[in-house]
Design a protein around this motif. Structure first.
Motif, PDB file in Angstrom:
ATOM      1  N   ILE A  20       0.846  -1.198   0.000  1.00 37.51           N
ATOM      2  CA  ILE A  20       0.000   0.000   0.000  1.00 37.51           C
ATOM      3  C   ILE A  20       0.880   1.247   0.000  1.00 37.51           C
ATOM      4  O   ILE A  20       0.652   2.184  -0.765  1.00 37.51           O
ATOM      5  CB  ILE A  20      -0.965  -0.011   1.202  1.00 37.51           C
ATOM      6  CG1 ILE A  20      -1.977  -1.146   1.061  1.00 37.51           C
ATOM      7  CG2 ILE A  20      -1.671   1.330   1.352  1.00 37.51           C
ATOM      8  CD1 ILE A  20      -2.667  -1.511   2.361  1.00 37.51           C
ATOM      9  N   SER A  21       1.891   1.244   0.847  1.00 35.74           N
ATOM     10  CA  SER A  21       2.798   2.399   0.927  1.00 35.74           C
ATOM     11  C   SER A  21       3.569   2.594  -0.375  1.00 35.74           C
ATOM     12  O   SER A  21       3.738   3.720  -0.840  1.00 35.74           O
ATOM     13  CB  SER A  21       3.792   2.218   2.077  1.00 35.74           C
ATOM     14  OG  SER A  21       3.110   2.248   3.301  1.00 35.74           O
ATOM     15  N   ILE A  22       4.019   1.503  -0.947  1.00 32.03           N
ATOM     16  CA  ILE A  22       4.799   1.572  -2.186  1.00 32.03           C
ATOM     17  C   ILE A  22       3.970   2.163  -3.318  1.00 32.03           C
ATOM     18  O   ILE A  22       4.468   2.946  -4.128  1.00 32.03           O
ATOM     19  CB  ILE A  22       5.320   0.170  -2.568  1.00 32.03           C
ATOM     20  CG1 ILE A  22       6.409  -0.270  -1.595  1.00 32.03           C
ATOM     21  CG2 ILE A  22       5.825   0.129  -4.002  1.00 32.03           C
ATOM     22  CD1 ILE A  22       6.772  -1.732  -1.693  1.00 32.03           C
ATOM     23  N   THR A  23       2.698   1.800  -3.376  1.00 35.24           N
ATOM     24  CA  THR A  23       1.852   2.211  -4.504  1.00 35.24           C
ATOM     25  C   THR A  23       1.042   3.471  -4.221  1.00 35.24           C
ATOM     26  O   THR A  23       0.238   3.881  -5.056  1.00 35.24           O
ATOM     27  CB  THR A  23       0.902   1.070  -4.901  1.00 35.24           C
ATOM     28  OG1 THR A  23       0.118   0.704  -3.763  1.00 35.24           O
ATOM     29  CG2 THR A  23       1.677  -0.135  -5.398  1.00 35.24           C
ATOM     30  N   ALA A  24       1.253   4.084  -3.072  1.00 33.65           N
ATOM     31  CA  ALA A  24       0.479   5.281  -2.704  1.00 33.65           C
ATOM     32  C   ALA A  24       0.818   6.461  -3.604  1.00 33.65           C
ATOM     33  O   ALA A  24       1.913   6.562  -4.146  1.00 33.65           O
ATOM     34  CB  ALA A  24       0.751   5.649  -1.248  1.00 33.65           C
ATOM     35  N   GLY A  25      -0.158   7.340  -3.750  1.00 34.26           N
ATOM     36  CA  GLY A  25       0.061   8.568  -4.499  1.00 34.26           C
ATOM     37  C   GLY A  25      -0.594   8.531  -5.865  1.00 34.26           C
ATOM     38  O   GLY A  25      -1.355   7.633  -6.192  1.00 34.26           O
ATOM     39  N   THR A  26      -0.269   9.548  -6.644  1.00 31.25           N
ATOM     40  CA  THR A  26      -0.792   9.653  -7.995  1.00 31.25           C
ATOM     41  C   THR A  26       0.345  10.008  -8.939  1.00 31.25           C
ATOM     42  O   THR A  26       1.429  10.392  -8.503  1.00 31.25           O
ATOM     43  CB  THR A  26      -1.881  10.747  -8.094  1.00 31.25           C
ATOM     44  OG1 THR A  26      -1.314  11.993  -7.668  1.00 31.25           O
ATOM     45  CG2 THR A  26      -3.080  10.413  -7.225  1.00 31.25           C
ATOM     46  N   GLY A  27       0.089   9.886 -10.198  1.00 32.64           N
ATOM     47  CA  GLY A  27       1.085  10.280 -11.189  1.00 32.64           C
ATOM     48  C   GLY A  27       1.919   9.128 -11.686  1.00 32.64           C
ATOM     49  O   GLY A  27       1.699   7.965 -11.348  1.00 32.64           O
ATOM     50  N   ALA A  28       2.896   9.476 -12.482  1.00 32.11           N
ATOM     51  CA  ALA A  28       3.713   8.480 -13.178  1.00 32.11           C
ATOM     52  C   ALA A  28       4.508   7.603 -12.223  1.00 32.11           C
ATOM     53  O   ALA A  28       4.616   6.390 -12.432  1.00 32.11           O
ATOM     54  CB  ALA A  28       4.660   9.177 -14.152  1.00 32.11           C
ATOM     55  N   GLN A  29       5.068   8.188 -11.157  1.00 37.17           N
ATOM     56  CA  GLN A  29       5.848   7.391 -10.215  1.00 37.17           C
ATOM     57  C   GLN A  29       4.973   6.361  -9.509  1.00 37.17           C
ATOM     58  O   GLN A  29       5.353   5.209  -9.368  1.00 37.17           O
ATOM     59  CB  GLN A  29       6.537   8.279  -9.187  1.00 37.17           C
ATOM     60  CG  GLN A  29       7.780   8.942  -9.706  1.00 37.17           C
ATOM     61  CD  GLN A  29       8.514   9.663  -8.589  1.00 37.17           C
ATOM     62  OE1 GLN A  29       7.919  10.080  -7.603  1.00 37.17           O
ATOM     63  NE2 GLN A  29       9.817   9.795  -8.751  1.00 37.17           N
ATOM     64  N   SER A  30       3.804   6.789  -9.069  1.00 32.55           N
ATOM     65  CA  SER A  30       2.891   5.867  -8.411  1.00 32.55           C
ATOM     66  C   SER A  30       2.456   4.763  -9.359  1.00 32.55           C
ATOM     67  O   SER A  30       2.384   3.592  -8.986  1.00 32.55           O
ATOM     68  CB  SER A  30       1.669   6.622  -7.888  1.00 32.55           C
ATOM     69  OG  SER A  30       0.743   5.737  -7.329  1.00 32.55           O
ATOM     70  N   ASP A  31       2.179   5.121 -10.600  1.00 31.60           N
ATOM     71  CA  ASP A  31       1.777   4.143 -11.600  1.00 31.60           C
ATOM     72  C   ASP A  31       2.891   3.129 -11.842  1.00 31.60           C
ATOM     73  O   ASP A  31       2.636   1.933 -11.938  1.00 31.60           O
ATOM     74  CB  ASP A  31       1.400   4.843 -12.910  1.00 31.60           C
ATOM     75  CG  ASP A  31       0.896   3.863 -13.935  1.00 31.60           C
ATOM     76  OD1 ASP A  31      -0.091   3.153 -13.634  1.00 31.60           O
ATOM     77  OD2 ASP A  31       1.486   3.787 -15.024  1.00 31.60           O
ATOM     78  N   ALA A  32       4.116   3.596 -11.921  1.00 35.49           N
ATOM     79  CA  ALA A  32       5.252   2.699 -12.133  1.00 35.49           C
ATOM     80  C   ALA A  32       5.410   1.742 -10.956  1.00 35.49           C
ATOM     81  O   ALA A  32       5.684   0.552 -11.147  1.00 35.49           O
ATOM     82  CB  ALA A  32       6.535   3.498 -12.340  1.00 35.49           C
ATOM     83  N   ARG A  33       5.208   2.250  -9.741  1.00 33.75           N
ATOM     84  CA  ARG A  33       5.318   1.391  -8.557  1.00 33.75           C
ATOM     85  C   ARG A  33       4.186   0.367  -8.538  1.00 33.75           C
ATOM     86  O   ARG A  33       4.394  -0.791  -8.187  1.00 33.75           O
ATOM     87  CB  ARG A  33       5.337   2.233  -7.300  1.00 33.75           C
ATOM     88  CG  ARG A  33       6.609   3.061  -7.162  1.00 33.75           C
ATOM     89  CD  ARG A  33       6.713   3.742  -5.813  1.00 33.75           C
ATOM     90  NE  ARG A  33       5.603   4.625  -5.537  1.00 33.75           N
ATOM     91  CZ  ARG A  33       5.624   5.944  -5.642  1.00 33.75           C
ATOM     92  NH1 ARG A  33       6.726   6.543  -6.032  1.00 33.75           N
ATOM     93  NH2 ARG A  33       4.570   6.676  -5.353  1.00 33.75           N
TER      94      ARG A  33
END
Length: 128
Positions: A20-33
């Protein structure tokens, strides 16, 4: 850790929290994770099977499934299909059935169902 300690519910819960922590957030970085975390789907599914009577484990697993399968682009759709193909949906429904009195499991499972089965277009739009 999830594969090596599949019978240890606390390890499975913490692994789901980490996803959950790894994939949190929005945008390209979150999508990549999230794209990288999709390889954990089989372990999450196995944890849900092994620890079906553990409400906390089910709740964290549902939340991790939401985090990994979020996204409206082609990659998000592919992650949702991968989760469905891995039998996430029947296990989420089973978690709701087994933990019907647990509001947190119900909320997290409902959100997981909604996320994994999400359409790119609202239904009213598709009818036009």
């Amino acid at each position: 850790a999830m594969r090596a300690h599949s019978t240890c519910a606390p390890v499975q819960e913490q692994a789901c929290c980490a996803l959950i922590s790894i994939t949190a957030g929005t945008g390209a970085q979150s999508d990549a994770r999230a794209q990288a975390a999709v390889v954990a789907l089989p372990q999450i599914i196995d944890a849900m099977r092994v620890h079906s009577n553990n409400a906390a484990m089910q709740g964290w697993a549902c939340r991790a499934l939401c985090s990994i399968t979020a996204g409206t682009d082609a990659k998000g759709r592919a992650r949702r299909r991968a989760a469905a193909k891995a039998d996430a949906l029947p296990l989420i429904v089973e978690a709701m059935r087994l933990h019907s009195a647990n509001a947190e499991v119900q909320a997290r499972a409902s959100r997981a169902l909604r996320t994994i089965t999400a359409s790119d277009r609202p239904r009213w739009f598709a009818r036009r």
